[in-house]
Design a protein around this motif. Structure first.
Motif, PDB file in Angstrom:
ATOM      1  N   ALA A  24       0.804  -1.227   0.000  1.00 25.48           N
ATOM      2  CA  ALA A  24       0.000   0.000   0.000  1.00 25.48           C
ATOM      3  C   ALA A  24       0.833   1.272   0.000  1.00 25.48           C
ATOM      4  O   ALA A  24       0.646   2.142  -0.851  1.00 25.48           O
ATOM      5  N   THR A  41      -7.568   5.719  -2.452  1.00 29.58           N
ATOM      6  CA  THR A  41      -8.593   4.754  -2.039  1.00 29.58           C
ATOM      7  C   THR A  41      -8.067   3.329  -2.115  1.00 29.58           C
ATOM      8  O   THR A  41      -8.272   2.515  -1.198  1.00 29.58           O
ATOM      9  N   GLU A  42      -7.357   3.006  -3.197  1.00 30.91           N
ATOM     10  CA  GLU A  42      -6.776   1.671  -3.326  1.00 30.91           C
ATOM     11  C   GLU A  42      -5.715   1.425  -2.264  1.00 30.91           C
ATOM     12  O   GLU A  42      -5.599   0.298  -1.747  1.00 30.91           O
ATOM     13  N   ILE A  60      -5.670   2.659   0.785  1.00 33.11           N
ATOM     14  CA  ILE A  60      -6.350   2.394   2.056  1.00 33.11           C
ATOM     15  C   ILE A  60      -6.902   0.971   2.084  1.00 33.11           C
ATOM     16  O   ILE A  60      -6.779   0.251   3.085  1.00 33.11           O
ATOM     17  N   GLU A  61      -7.500   0.535   0.979  1.00 29.31           N
ATOM     18  CA  GLU A  61      -8.061  -0.815   0.923  1.00 29.31           C
ATOM     19  C   GLU A  61      -6.967  -1.869   1.040  1.00 29.31           C
ATOM     20  O   GLU A  61      -7.109  -2.845   1.788  1.00 29.31           O
ATOM     21  N   LYS A  62      -5.878  -1.681   0.307  1.00 28.94           N
ATOM     22  CA  LYS A  62      -4.777  -2.649   0.364  1.00 28.94           C
ATOM     23  C   LYS A  62      -4.085  -2.624   1.726  1.00 28.94           C
ATOM     24  O   LYS A  62      -3.593  -3.652   2.208  1.00 28.94           O
ATOM     25  N   MET A  72      -5.546  -2.008   4.599  1.00 32.50           N
ATOM     26  CA  MET A  72      -6.416  -2.608   5.603  1.00 32.50           C
ATOM     27  C   MET A  72      -6.448  -4.122   5.521  1.00 32.50           C
ATOM     28  O   MET A  72      -6.743  -4.786   6.518  1.00 32.50           O
ATOM     29  N   GLU A  73      -6.148  -4.689   4.377  1.00 28.02           N
ATOM     30  CA  GLU A  73      -6.246  -6.141   4.209  1.00 28.02           C
ATOM     31  C   GLU A  73      -5.364  -6.914   5.181  1.00 28.02           C
ATOM     32  O   GLU A  73      -5.839  -7.832   5.865  1.00 28.02           O
ATOM     33  N   ARG A  88      -6.772  -6.523   8.716  1.00 28.13           N
ATOM     34  CA  ARG A  88      -8.013  -7.275   8.885  1.00 28.13           C
ATOM     35  C   ARG A  88      -7.732  -8.766   9.035  1.00 28.13           C
ATOM     36  O   ARG A  88      -8.375  -9.454   9.838  1.00 28.13           O
ATOM     37  N   ASP A 132     -13.904 -11.833   3.963  1.00 30.09           N
ATOM     38  CA  ASP A 132     -14.399 -10.890   2.959  1.00 30.09           C
ATOM     39  C   ASP A 132     -15.834 -10.461   3.215  1.00 30.09           C
ATOM     40  O   ASP A 132     -16.256  -9.392   2.763  1.00 30.09           O
ATOM     41  N   THR A 173     -15.343  -3.976   8.456  1.00 27.51           N
ATOM     42  CA  THR A 173     -14.384  -3.585   9.487  1.00 27.51           C
ATOM     43  C   THR A 173     -15.082  -3.111  10.755  1.00 27.51           C
ATOM     44  O   THR A 173     -14.602  -3.355  11.866  1.00 27.51           O
TER      45      THR A 173
END
Length: 248
Positions: free
Chosen positions: A114, A126-127, A129-131, A133-134, A137, A167, A171
């Motif tokens: 990320a 945005t990508e 943040i998503e990557k 968080m993976e 999580r 998935d 969160t």
């Protein structure tokens, strides 16, 4: 009245004409300095970033191994009955560095997937943040009990199948479930830590009562024996080892 209406209509026409000619690059004067709209967008993003930074302590506590570590260290201090030894600063510092150690693989993965691509402008914010968080999580999901996760899933009334996976869990559901799971695990470890020291307290108290020394506080006599036992079994090594291996 008619003259006033004519003036207003004329002013609106002038604003519309000028607005269409400068719409591509609008500017705003603030304290005598012109600022483009793009500058304000950057300033707003900076403000949001600074606001998010204020939540870093909460993120550190809620979404990492810090909670379990600091609670277990507090339990061992209470079990030893050493009052403020080690002091709070030492326990918090030790908990922080143990958190950095246990979360190092997750941080490395976040940096690789990320942060570096975002700095190199390979992915969007945005990508990133998503990557980012993976991995976090996945870490929380591994440490969360299914019963705790099912509790928040049912309370939040999310339409998820019983055989859900990571998935399927948002969160906002995963974080509180992870927190109560960490609290339960920390209290279980604290209970196990208390048992040997509780036995020493009971033996010392019974001995003092049988000798008629009821006015002497048992803690004063049991404290040296607790410290001696803790040193002989290399207590810090065992506790830190059990904490670290518990996250594997």
């Amino acid at each position: 009245m008619k003259n006033r209406n004519k003036v207003l209509i004329s002013a609106m026409i002038i604003i519309l004409i000028k607005g269409t000619s400068v719409y591509a690059a609008p500017e705003i004067n603030f304290l005598g300095q012109p600022f483009a709209i793009e500058d304000y967008a950057t300033s707003i993003q900076l403000l949001i970033l600074l606001t998010v930074l204020t939540f870093v302590p909460a993120i550190l506590i809620m979404m990492t191994s810090f909670t379990r570590i600091i609670i277990v260290l507090s339990f061992i201090r209470n079990a030893l009955s050493t009052q403020q030894t080690p002091p709070n600063q030492v326990l918090i510092g030790l908990a922080l560095f143990l958190t950095f150690f246990t979360m190092a693989p997750v941080a490395t993965e976040i940096n690789h997937d990320a942060i570096k691509p975002y700095i190199n402008e390979e992915i969007s914010q945005t990508e990133a943040i998503e990557k980012g968080m993976e991995p976090l999580r996945e870490f929380m999901y591994r440490q969360t009990r299914t019963k705790d996760l099912a509790l928040f899933v049912s309370v939040s009334e999310i339409d998820i199948d019983e055989n859900f996976d990571l998935d399927d869990v948002p969160t906002k559901v995963l974080v509180p479930a992870f927190m109560i799971s960490e609290l339960k695990t920390a209290f279980q470890m604290g209970f196990v830590l208390f048992i040997p020291f509780l036995v020493i307290d009971m033996v010392v108290a019974s001995t003092l009562m049988s000798m008629g020394m009821m006015m002497l506080p048992p803690v004063m006599i049991s404290l040296p024996f607790k410290i001696l036992l803790f040193i002989m079994v290399d207590g810090w090594n065992l506790i830190i080892k059990s904490i670290i291996t518990g996250f594997n």
